[in-house]
Design a protein around this motif. Structure first.
Motif, mmCIF file in Angstrom:
data_model
loop_
_atom_site.group_PDB
_atom_site.id
_atom_site.type_symbol
_atom_site.label_atom_id
_atom_site.label_comp_id
_atom_site.label_asym_id
_atom_site.label_seq_id
_atom_site.Cartn_x
_atom_site.Cartn_y
_atom_site.Cartn_z
ATOM 1 N N ALA A 257 1.228 -1.169 -0.091
ATOM 2 C CA ALA A 257 0.166 -0.067 -0.215
ATOM 3 C C ALA A 257 0.409 0.847 -0.380
ATOM 4 O O ALA A 257 0.434 2.488 -0.684
ATOM 5 N N ILE A 261 0.764 4.747 -3.269
ATOM 6 C CA ILE A 261 0.182 5.668 -2.141
ATOM 7 C C ILE A 261 1.308 6.944 -2.817
ATOM 8 O O ILE A 261 1.378 8.012 -3.135
ATOM 9 N N VAL A 281 -8.079 -4.935 0.801
ATOM 10 C CA VAL A 281 -7.117 -3.975 1.676
ATOM 11 C C VAL A 281 -6.671 -4.471 3.079
ATOM 12 O O VAL A 281 -7.732 -5.160 3.740
ATOM 13 N N THR A 287 -2.888 4.079 6.516
ATOM 14 C CA THR A 287 -2.085 3.128 5.280
ATOM 15 C C THR A 287 -2.993 2.763 4.812
ATOM 16 O O THR A 287 -3.431 2.755 3.894
ATOM 17 N N ALA A 291 -5.152 3.291 1.425
ATOM 18 C CA ALA A 291 -5.321 3.192 -0.047
ATOM 19 C C ALA A 291 -6.564 2.429 -0.443
ATOM 20 O O ALA A 291 -7.129 2.750 -1.669
ATOM 21 N N SER A 295 -7.973 4.380 -3.762
ATOM 22 C CA SER A 295 -8.390 3.362 -5.106
ATOM 23 C C SER A 295 -9.970 3.764 -5.408
ATOM 24 O O SER A 295 -10.573 3.192 -6.397
ATOM 25 N N PHE A 373 -3.609 -5.128 -1.681
ATOM 26 C CA PHE A 373 -2.672 -4.296 -1.043
ATOM 27 C C PHE A 373 -2.612 -4.504 0.436
ATOM 28 O O PHE A 373 -3.173 -4.532 1.194
#
Length: 440
Positions: A257, A261, A281, A287, A291, A295, A373
């Motif tokens: 991830a 980013i 994810v 984080t 992410a 997305s 991710f």
């Protein structure tokens, strides 16, 4: 536009440029002059202000808000920068809802705190757009300090040392400084290249040289730095990414991830950035949320964030969780990954439900995924580092390590909470301790 949210696989151009521009606009548009005065007028200017205690950098919040209320926002900015030289970025990314604003007397009494973060941004932006630097260096001391890592901790340390009259050389592995502020936060939280502009503004203090493309173990050694400089500060962050340890983790479409980013933050054309149709994810921190949300904003059709514990144990704040849900991210808790399935590329991720004490609950499920991710934390990297505590550098006092004349702060140091504002405080306090030691 050749692709849509329905297009299979990991592809670019799911949304039209105009829609992408709207999706990645400033999450919180800045206050105008009237809005700032109205917001400032709500402050009680508490004498024993709990908001100050709740701020890791201990900014005098009632004072800077009073300065805004009396029509002197530049003075308010100086009050902020005295304690937090990266106050502009912190105003954008700080989880104020769990720090100063949560402690606000108005929040406790009415459920609506003073907009401290927005007021901080209003003041700092006013001063920074004038292109002026509010501080001047002290007379040169003749001392030289190396700072490794140009993230929030390193930059805050470097600025405070330069302010004291020391010459500072900042080394960073990347092509430009900024650390997580530049590479690691959601694009909609810091628009228009603010992170880069903030670094350039900070460097106006003088006395700071930035050398990029150098890291410990790659062009630098701690032993060499200790011989060349009077002191060393390590603000190296956490460069490694933890693995899931799953069968099939090496399949195509399984990514970090953090890297996703970073690519997004540095992309000049968001329409050219590929994203999956079905995105999963794994993680429960900022984080992971960044992410997942981004997305969805890039045009992914289905985005699921899966965390092994309950929502109350997620490192991401309730505000951030709600933000993700509002953007269409599905949050699944008390589930841990078991395997990544697919033929060469990921097609499904298998999970099992777990109890609060992480024991299997006896049921599982699979999520379709063409992009997975990993956001389960990062790991310290580096050679011949000072003594560790757990998986980070052990520090005492204001960042002192086990090695003489070596300090550390930010994410790489044990005991912190991995927030930008905390990293700034640790870098600043280490600089004060370094200065006291050098001038002895």
């Amino acid at each position: 536009m050749t692709n849509t949210p329905l297009s299979a696989g990991i592809v670019a151009g799911r949304l039209a440029p105009a829609e992408l521009e709207e999706n990645f606009a400033d999450l919180h548009p800045p206050l105008d002059d009237h809005e700032a005065l109205v917001a400032a007028d709500r402050c009680y200017f508490c004498h024993d202000a709990p908001c100050i205690t709740a701020c890791p950098t201990e900014i005098d919040i009632p004072l800077f808000i009073r300065q805004i209320a009396t029509g002197t926002p530049e003075a308010a900015a100086k009050t902020i920068f005295d304690q937090n030289i990266l106050g502009g970025m912190c105003a954008r990314v700080c989880p104020t809802e769990t720090l100063c604003e949560e402690a606000c007397v108005r929040e406790i009494a009415e459920g609506k705190p003073i907009e401290i973060g927005q007021l901080q941004r209003y003041a700092t932006d006013r001063l920074m757009t004038r292109g002026e630097h509010p501080f001047s260096r002290a007379d040169p001391t003749g001392k030289r300090v190396a700072v490794v890592g140009a993230g929030p901790a390193g930059l805050a340390c470097a600025h405070r040392l330069a302010l004291k009259g020391h010459d500072v050389v900042v080394h960073d592995a990347r092509a430009k400084p900024g650390g997580l502020n530049e590479f690691g936060i959601a694009a909609y939280k810091s628009v228009d290249g603010f992170a880069e502009r903030e670094v350039k503004w900070l460097l106006k203090i003088g006395g700071i040289t930035v050398e990029t493309g150098k890291a410990l173990g790659d062009g630098l050694t701690l032993e060499g730095l200790r011989k060349e400089y009077d002191a060393v500060f390590l603000g190296i962050g956490l460069g490694g990414v933890n693995a899931l340890g799953l069968e099939g983790e090496d399949r195509d479409g399984v990514e970090d991830a953090v890297s996703f980013i970073e690519d997004l933050r540095q992309a000049s054309d968001l329409a050219a950035l590929p994203v999956g149709r079905d995105v999963v994810v794994i993680g429960g921190g900022m984080t992971a949320v960044d992410a997942a949300v981004q997305s969805k904003l890039l045009g992914a059709l289905n985005v699921s964030l899966v965390y092994r514990r309950g929502r109350d144990r997620m490192n991401a704040s309730v505000y951030e969780q709600d933000l993700a849900a509002s953007k269409g991210v599905r949050i699944i808790t008390n589930a841990r990954p078991v395997a990544v399935h697919g033929n060469g590329a990921v097609r499904e991720v298998e999970f099992e439900y777990v109890t609060d004490d992480q024991k299997p609950a006896g049921e599982g499920f699979r999520l379709p995924a063409d992009q997975l991710f990993k956001a389960i934390g990062q790991a310290l990297e580096g050679e011949a580092l000072p003594e560790l505590e757990g998986r980070k550098i052990r520090v005492t006092g204001a960042g002192r390590t086990s090695l003489p004349n070596v300090w550390a702060g930010g994410d790489c140091a044990a005991g912190g909470d991995d927030l930008t504002v905390t990293a700034v405080a640790e870098g600043r306090d280490a600089a004060e301790d370094i200065h006291a030691g050098l001038m002895g």
